[in-house]
Scaffold this motif. Structure first.
Motif, mmCIF file in Angstrom:
data_model
loop_
_atom_site.group_PDB
_atom_site.id
_atom_site.type_symbol
_atom_site.label_atom_id
_atom_site.label_comp_id
_atom_site.label_asym_id
_atom_site.label_seq_id
_atom_site.Cartn_x
_atom_site.Cartn_y
_atom_site.Cartn_z
ATOM 1 N N VAL A 73 0.765 -1.269 -0.013
ATOM 2 C CA VAL A 73 -0.015 0.047 0.020
ATOM 3 C C VAL A 73 0.829 1.319 -0.078
ATOM 4 N N ALA A 74 1.947 1.233 0.887
ATOM 5 C CA ALA A 74 2.915 2.272 0.762
ATOM 6 C C ALA A 74 3.447 2.485 -0.682
ATOM 7 N N GLN A 75 3.950 1.337 -1.184
ATOM 8 C CA GLN A 75 4.467 1.423 -2.550
ATOM 9 C C GLN A 75 3.289 2.073 -3.519
ATOM 10 N N ALA A 76 2.208 1.665 -3.329
ATOM 11 C CA ALA A 76 1.064 2.542 -4.460
ATOM 12 C C ALA A 76 1.107 3.785 -4.194
ATOM 13 N N SER A 77 1.285 4.199 -2.890
ATOM 14 C CA SER A 77 0.930 5.626 -2.718
ATOM 15 C C SER A 77 2.217 6.475 -3.019
ATOM 16 N N GLN A 78 3.009 5.799 -3.259
ATOM 17 C CA GLN A 78 4.468 6.540 -3.905
ATOM 18 C C GLN A 78 4.420 6.674 -5.418
ATOM 19 N N ASP A 79 3.624 5.930 -6.032
ATOM 20 C CA ASP A 79 3.791 5.711 -7.430
ATOM 21 C C ASP A 79 3.106 7.180 -8.150
ATOM 22 N N PRO A 80 4.120 7.769 -9.049
ATOM 23 C CA PRO A 80 3.818 8.950 -9.531
ATOM 24 C C PRO A 80 2.377 8.904 -10.397
ATOM 25 N N ASP A 81 2.392 7.958 -11.246
ATOM 26 C CA ASP A 81 1.424 7.672 -12.034
ATOM 27 C C ASP A 81 0.072 7.072 -11.431
ATOM 28 N N GLY A 82 0.000 6.965 -10.187
ATOM 29 C CA GLY A 82 -1.165 6.454 -9.695
ATOM 30 C C GLY A 82 -1.663 4.866 -10.071
ATOM 31 N N GLU A 83 -0.673 4.088 -10.634
ATOM 32 C CA GLU A 83 -0.906 2.720 -11.003
ATOM 33 C C GLU A 83 -1.227 1.967 -9.683
ATOM 34 N N PRO A 84 -2.066 1.006 -9.771
ATOM 35 C CA PRO A 84 -2.212 -0.089 -8.620
ATOM 36 C C PRO A 84 -0.867 -0.820 -8.525
ATOM 37 N N VAL A 85 -0.723 -1.340 -7.565
ATOM 38 C CA VAL A 85 0.271 -2.321 -7.334
ATOM 39 C C VAL A 85 -0.301 -3.955 -7.253
ATOM 40 N N VAL A 86 0.313 -4.794 -7.791
ATOM 41 C CA VAL A 86 -0.144 -6.133 -7.938
ATOM 42 C C VAL A 86 0.995 -6.953 -6.972
ATOM 43 N N VAL A 87 0.483 -7.643 -5.969
ATOM 44 C CA VAL A 87 1.069 -8.418 -5.071
ATOM 45 C C VAL A 87 1.047 -10.004 -5.279
ATOM 46 N N THR A 88 2.162 -10.621 -5.402
ATOM 47 C CA THR A 88 2.031 -12.025 -6.081
ATOM 48 C C THR A 88 2.279 -12.708 -4.704
ATOM 49 N N LEU A 89 1.306 -13.677 -4.294
ATOM 50 C CA LEU A 89 1.570 -14.466 -2.969
ATOM 51 C C LEU A 89 1.365 -15.821 -3.280
ATOM 52 N N VAL A 90 2.242 -16.772 -2.986
ATOM 53 C CA VAL A 90 2.476 -18.176 -3.389
ATOM 54 C C VAL A 90 1.738 -18.810 -2.124
ATOM 55 N N VAL A 91 0.679 -19.081 -2.145
ATOM 56 C CA VAL A 91 -0.096 -20.106 -1.266
ATOM 57 C C VAL A 91 0.405 -21.575 -1.083
ATOM 58 N N TYR A 92 1.012 -21.941 -0.164
ATOM 59 C CA TYR A 92 1.941 -23.133 -0.348
ATOM 60 C C TYR A 92 2.175 -23.924 1.106
ATOM 61 N N ASP A 93 0.909 -24.484 1.605
ATOM 62 C CA ASP A 93 1.232 -25.084 2.921
ATOM 63 C C ASP A 93 0.250 -26.229 2.766
ATOM 64 N N LEU A 94 -0.198 -27.013 1.800
ATOM 65 C CA LEU A 94 -1.079 -28.169 1.843
ATOM 66 C C LEU A 94 -0.484 -29.194 2.513
ATOM 67 N N PRO A 95 -1.556 -30.003 3.381
ATOM 68 C CA PRO A 95 -1.195 -31.208 4.147
ATOM 69 C C PRO A 95 -0.601 -32.013 3.291
ATOM 70 N N GLY A 96 0.720 -32.687 3.667
ATOM 71 C CA GLY A 96 1.431 -33.507 2.830
ATOM 72 C C GLY A 96 1.915 -32.987 1.705
ATOM 73 N N ARG A 97 2.336 -31.660 1.762
ATOM 74 C CA ARG A 97 3.050 -30.972 0.757
ATOM 75 C C ARG A 97 4.161 -31.773 0.043
ATOM 76 N N ASP A 98 4.167 -31.417 -1.187
ATOM 77 C CA ASP A 98 5.262 -31.973 -2.039
ATOM 78 C C ASP A 98 5.614 -33.464 -1.838
ATOM 79 N N CYS A 99 4.432 -34.257 -2.091
ATOM 80 C CA CYS A 99 4.529 -35.572 -1.731
ATOM 81 C C CYS A 99 5.480 -36.450 -2.446
ATOM 82 N N HIS A 100 6.182 -36.215 -3.532
ATOM 83 C CA HIS A 100 7.120 -37.040 -4.168
ATOM 84 C C HIS A 100 8.506 -36.278 -3.685
ATOM 85 N N ALA A 101 8.841 -35.557 -2.957
ATOM 86 C CA ALA A 101 9.936 -34.949 -2.881
ATOM 87 C C ALA A 101 10.112 -34.707 -1.371
ATOM 88 N N LEU A 102 11.425 -34.287 -0.784
ATOM 89 C CA LEU A 102 11.693 -34.008 0.621
ATOM 90 C C LEU A 102 11.936 -32.702 0.878
#
Length: 580
Positions: free
Chosen positions: A120-149
């Motif tokens: 939000v702070a980054q967006a407030s500093q944008d001189p062109d008023g562009e929105p900021v897109v935040v990419t979040l990796v949702v990564y905590d499933l039970p039994g995650r990455d079942c074929h590796a360690l």
């Protein structure tokens, strides 16, 4: 991520997994409960939800990643390499929520709320008023990455931990994203890398069989939890070309994606797109190879390296995937994001032309830019480099329908440790990360993983140095979409760090990095900043300009200024920087 065996489970077997959910039954009132009835709530279509979240927006710059980059640059003996590190220090990267504490935060690690405040702070500093897109990796499933360690997680494939995933992880994330102050952001969620692709190619693995019902339930729950939020976008992980590119794998994968998305309240419209090559190394393009080209009468795709996989690179897989998901009923607005954080393969090992050999394997091995010993060498491989810089709507790949190139895996964060390392994150040791290990999965070859690697997600300076040195496009050169990477990132970037604070004030340090040669620069301070002191700069109307001695910067060069501010401490992170 991982490459899996070519063996594919029958689609009917995949669909049958839907009923294997254990004894626990979903609560119909829960935010992630699937419902196919005519009165089921669906995502509200509003002007705030655009076709492509990345278009017309700037991307979130994680100050923590930038700090790691600048620290590595400060320790580099090679001045040119150090300058290149600084030149990419302002690039955007995704934030990985790989455990519950990554959401809530710890004494030494910012949580999701702090990242969103910084965005939000980054967006407030944008001189062109562009929105900021935040990419979040949702990564905590039970039994995650079942074929590796190496990236296994904190939650086991049990009903009890599925309940924790819902209440302590997804619900907490959804509640934070729903806050009014964050609706000015565009938030892209990358849903559970490795999960559904594992069910396509590793259904005979006992761990994957145990995890399968929880993967399906968890993905549906996450999609349903985020769908009502019009400023939140959901992208499913879709493996990479060297994993799902075979026709049988691709067909089964898309059938599974459609079946899982179809279990959500809003159906296939819940999914905005797919992300490929997450934390992967498959090149964006193989410029000297075409799958159908013949060498001594045999197609290139039949070479040992490709093993009859027609998708030689990520551009091919993205185009293949997009055509298939639309045929499966996903909306025509569905877009593809490619993680280009580590698939550049530049450096001295990159071929400059096609081989002249008439022997198929020799021709392919001498022509391919992917320098791995095998496409299954997924852990910290030698020779990798930064790929295309993050940018929305990259040109040149019309069949792939690309929403963006994005650095989903922050470059310099390890894939896994070279040996067993004690940790409190549930991450184990996978021999594929051991450079001395000879693997049957690599046709008896050594892994060629980098030595002395820390656990997955930890900063790995040696890997980051390699990635920058082998970047393609090289740092400062023209990007594949026709623009220079430096122009894409801006002619300069600025990152604010808080070095001290107290009840009525704080001390801030700002690092300015030139993306191109500068004769001067200016940085916009956070709104409402009151200066009690300033050094190495001049303030006017909330903007800092340099002194004569620190005004001129070469590409990759840095300048610092600092100040003492009165009042509340602002969020650390990116500030708006201009070249004049």
């Amino acid at each position: 991520m991982r490459i899996r065996s070519r063996a594919v489970v029958a689609v009917v077997g995949l669909l049958a997994l839907a009923g294997c959910t254990g004894d626990a039954q979903p609560d119909p009132s829960a935010p992630g409960t699937a419902s196919a009835g005519p009165d089921a709530p669906v995502r509200v279509s509003a002007d705030g939800h655009v076709d492509n979240a990345y278009a017309g927006a700037s991307m979130y710059v994680d100050a923590d990643w930038t700090s790691n980059v600048l620290a590595s640059a400060g320790e580099a003996d090679d001045a040119v390499l150090a300058a290149s590190m600084r030149a990419v220090s302002g690039e955007p990267t995704a934030v990985w929520l790989d455990r519950i504490q990554a959401v809530t935060g710890t004494a030494t690690e910012r949580g999701l709320e702090e990242h969103l405040d910084a965005a939000v702070a980054q967006a407030s500093q944008d001189p062109d008023g562009e929105p900021v897109v935040v990419t979040l990796v949702v990564y905590d499933l039970p039994g995650r990455d079942c074929h590796a360690l190496a990236s296994s997680g904190e939650l086991a494939a049990t009903d009890a931990d599925m309940a924790r995933y819902r209440s302590e992880y997804i619900d907490v994330i959804a509640d934070l994203l729903a806050r009014d102050e964050y609706r000015v952001l565009r938030i892209v969620t990358v849903i559970e890398p490795d999960s559904l692709p594992n069910l396509v190619t590793n259904a005979d693995d006992e761990a994957c069989q145990a995890a399968a019902p929880y993967y399906r339930e968890g993905v549906v729950y996450a999609l349903d939890a985020f769908a009502p939020l019009e400023h939140v976008y959901a992208y499913l992980d879709a493996g990479h070309a060297g994993w799902l590119g075979w026709t049988d794998n691709a067909e089964a994968a898309v059938a599974l994606f459609a079946d899982v998305a179809g279990q959500t309240r809003a159906g296939l419209t819940t999914v905005d797109g797919f992300v490929t090559d997450v934390a992967g190394y498959t090149p964006l393009e193989e410029p000297f190879l075409e799958a159908s080209d013949l060498v001594d009468g045999t197609p290139v795709s039949d070479a040992s390296f490709y093993a009859s996989n027609p998708d030689l690179d990520e551009a091919a897989w993205a185009a293949d995937l997009h055509a298939r998901v639309l045929a499966a009923g996903f909306p025509d607005t569905t877009g593809i994001v490619i993680d280009t954080s580590r698939n550049g393969w530049g450096g001295i090992g990159r071929p400059a032309a096609a081989s002249s050999s008439t022997t198929l394997d020799t021709y392919v091995d001498e022509s391919r830019v992917d320098r791995r010993v095998h496409r299954g060498a997924w852990c910290n491989p030698e020779g990798a480099g930064l790929g295309e810089r993050p940018v929305a709507e990259p040109e040149g790949y019309p069949d792939a329908h690309l929403d963006a190139f994005m650095w989903v895996k922050p470059p310099g964060e390890s894939d896994g440790s070279s040996r067993l390392v004690a940790n409190d994150q549930g991450k184990g040791f996978d021999p594929m990360c051991d450079p001395t290990y000879t693997s049957d999965r690599l046709d008896g070859a050594l892994t060629h993983a980098l030595p002395d690697a820390p656990i997955s997600g930890a900063w790995f300076p040696a890997q980051f140095a390699q990635l920058v040195a082998n970047a393609y496009p090289a740092v400062g050169s023209e990007g594949g979409d026709g623009s220079s990477p430096d122009a894409l990132a801006g002619s300069c970037s600025a990152v604010l760090t808080i070095t001290d604070s107290w009840s009525s004030g704080y001390v801030a340090d700002v690092t300015v990095t030139a993306g191109a040669p500068l004769s001067t620069w200016s940085v916009t301070l956070p709104p409402g900043t009151v200066l009690d002191d300033l050094w190495n700069g001049v303030e006017a109307d909330g903007r800092i300009t340099p002194l004569e001695w620190n005004a001129t910067l070469d590409a990759g060069g840095t300048a610092n200024f600092g100040y003492v501010g009165a009042g509340d401490t602002p969020a650390a992170g990116a500030l708006a920087c201009a070249s004049a």
